[in-house]
Design a protein around this motif. Sequence first.
Motif, short mmCIF file in Angstrom:
data_model
loop_
_atom_site.label_atom_id
_atom_site.label_comp_id
_atom_site.label_asym_id
_atom_site.label_seq_id
_atom_site.Cartn_x
_atom_site.Cartn_y
_atom_site.Cartn_z
N MET A 1 -8.00 10.87 4.25
CA MET A 1 -6.58 10.51 4.26
C MET A 1 -5.97 10.74 5.63
N GLY A 2 -5.13 9.79 6.05
CA GLY A 2 -4.24 9.96 7.18
C GLY A 2 -2.83 9.69 6.68
N ARG A 3 -1.89 10.58 7.04
CA ARG A 3 -0.53 10.45 6.48
C ARG A 3 0.52 10.81 7.51
N TYR A 4 1.65 10.08 7.47
CA TYR A 4 2.80 10.36 8.32
C TYR A 4 4.03 10.52 7.44
N ASP A 5 4.76 11.63 7.62
CA ASP A 5 5.95 11.88 6.83
C ASP A 5 7.12 12.24 7.73
N SER A 6 8.24 11.55 7.54
CA SER A 6 9.48 11.89 8.22
C SER A 6 10.62 11.72 7.21
N ALA B 1 4.48 15.66 12.20
CA ALA B 1 4.73 14.75 11.09
C ALA B 1 3.45 14.14 10.54
N PHE B 2 2.34 14.37 11.22
CA PHE B 2 1.06 13.79 10.79
C PHE B 2 0.24 14.80 10.01
N SER B 3 -0.50 14.33 9.04
CA SER B 3 -1.44 15.18 8.30
C SER B 3 -2.74 14.43 8.09
N LEU B 4 -3.83 15.17 8.13
CA LEU B 4 -5.16 14.63 7.92
C LEU B 4 -5.83 15.40 6.79
N GLY B 5 -6.64 14.72 5.99
CA GLY B 5 -7.32 15.39 4.91
C GLY B 5 -8.64 14.71 4.58
N ALA B 6 -9.57 15.50 4.02
CA ALA B 6 -10.86 14.96 3.61
C ALA B 6 -11.47 15.87 2.57
N THR C 1 -15.32 2.24 -5.08
CA THR C 1 -14.52 2.50 -3.89
C THR C 1 -13.06 2.09 -4.12
N ARG C 2 -12.16 2.99 -3.75
CA ARG C 2 -10.73 2.69 -3.78
C ARG C 2 -10.14 2.92 -2.40
N ASN C 3 -9.42 1.93 -1.89
CA ASN C 3 -8.67 2.05 -0.64
C ASN C 3 -7.19 1.91 -0.96
N THR C 4 -6.40 2.91 -0.56
CA THR C 4 -5.00 2.97 -0.95
C THR C 4 -4.10 3.02 0.26
N LEU C 5 -3.02 2.24 0.22
CA LEU C 5 -1.96 2.29 1.22
C LEU C 5 -0.63 2.46 0.48
N ASN C 6 0.01 3.61 0.66
CA ASN C 6 1.30 3.90 0.01
C ASN C 6 2.33 4.24 1.07
N GLY C 7 3.60 3.90 0.79
CA GLY C 7 4.66 4.23 1.73
C GLY C 7 6.00 4.40 1.05
N TYR C 8 6.95 5.04 1.77
CA TYR C 8 8.31 5.20 1.25
C TYR C 8 9.32 4.98 2.36
N LEU C 9 10.53 4.63 1.95
CA LEU C 9 11.64 4.39 2.87
C LEU C 9 12.90 4.95 2.24
#
Length: 356
Positions: free
Chosen positions: A199-204, A159-164, A234-242
């Motif tokens: 980027m670090g991301r978790y999707d379920s 469920a985890f993804s990493l990117g750069a 510089t941009r720091n982003t935190l996004n989420g969904y439910l």
Amino acid sequence: MHARLALIALLLAAGPAQAQNVTIYGIADLAIEHLTRVNAAGDSIQRMPNLSGSVPSRLGLRGSEDLGGGLRAIFQLESGIGMDTGGLGNGGRFWGRMAFVGLSGSWGTLSLGRMANMTFAAAGIETLGGNLYSNASLDPYIPNARSDNSIGYQGQFGAFSLGATYSLGRDTVNGLGPAATNCAGEAADSKACRQWTLMGRYDSKPYGLALVHDRMHGGPGATMGLGSSAYTDTRNTLNGYLMLGQTKLTAGALLRERRTATNFESTLLFAGVSHPLSPQLTLDAQLSRLDVKNSADDAQLLAARLVYALSKRSAVYAMAGQMRNRGRSALSLSAGATVGMGMTQSGLAMGMRQVF
């Protein structure tokens, strides 16, 4: 355009190589809109927007070749299209959305070229994404977060993804397109026009979260006040969904710090919802606010969209939006348009898209 069609015809005529797959794909999307207060006199206009309807239009080629042992060679070429005139998007670049080659395996994907960076990847969580009325109206960089001359990596681990991504020269275009900043880089100055995104991301199924860090350095001739490699944006982003049943809730924050001769800091907050009213009809809505630090020049956007699916590939839609500018802010609701300083601008649009 003729050269592009000739290239596609050549690829089709040649046929796929052994163990190689090549796909032609795209989206054709165009709307007509009514937009108020496009100047200080309060005039309105009717037009067909160039950059986006419900999503930006594009034409692309992607391919892969099985090299054995789970390793694949890949490429992707993608061109932005202005459906109103048939012109090229992304500052007039031939393959302006993407142009990269790489290797892919169980360990992830490594790519070289012009590519969407991690800010773009995280923006996919937003309810309205690249819609005509969206966070793109408050920060045009978000749906145009692509980097020239880049090395990129993305890996999926459950469920985890990493990117750069790391760019040796992030932008070769000057003054064309919503995010063009004229910073070609690849110079003796080891900082000039460099950019990295992480980027670090978790999707379920029930929820997901993405965290992104994006820093670009300036260079000689760069726009937006970034005329020195010592300057940064510089941009720091935190996004989420439910997910609540079939209803998807989204929220996020983007903190921006531009360090130049004149510093700039802002916070962009948003919350959205997407709900299917029927198997064919979906309602999307989003509220976003841009707060500029130590300034009254803030802005707030409210937008809603109804999408009716005619089939799996074709849909019609209608949208409405309002941008409230404060102080000296003059952010237009609609990309490519203008608005009087401090004015509230409203818009209505209807359109159609077809995916192929």
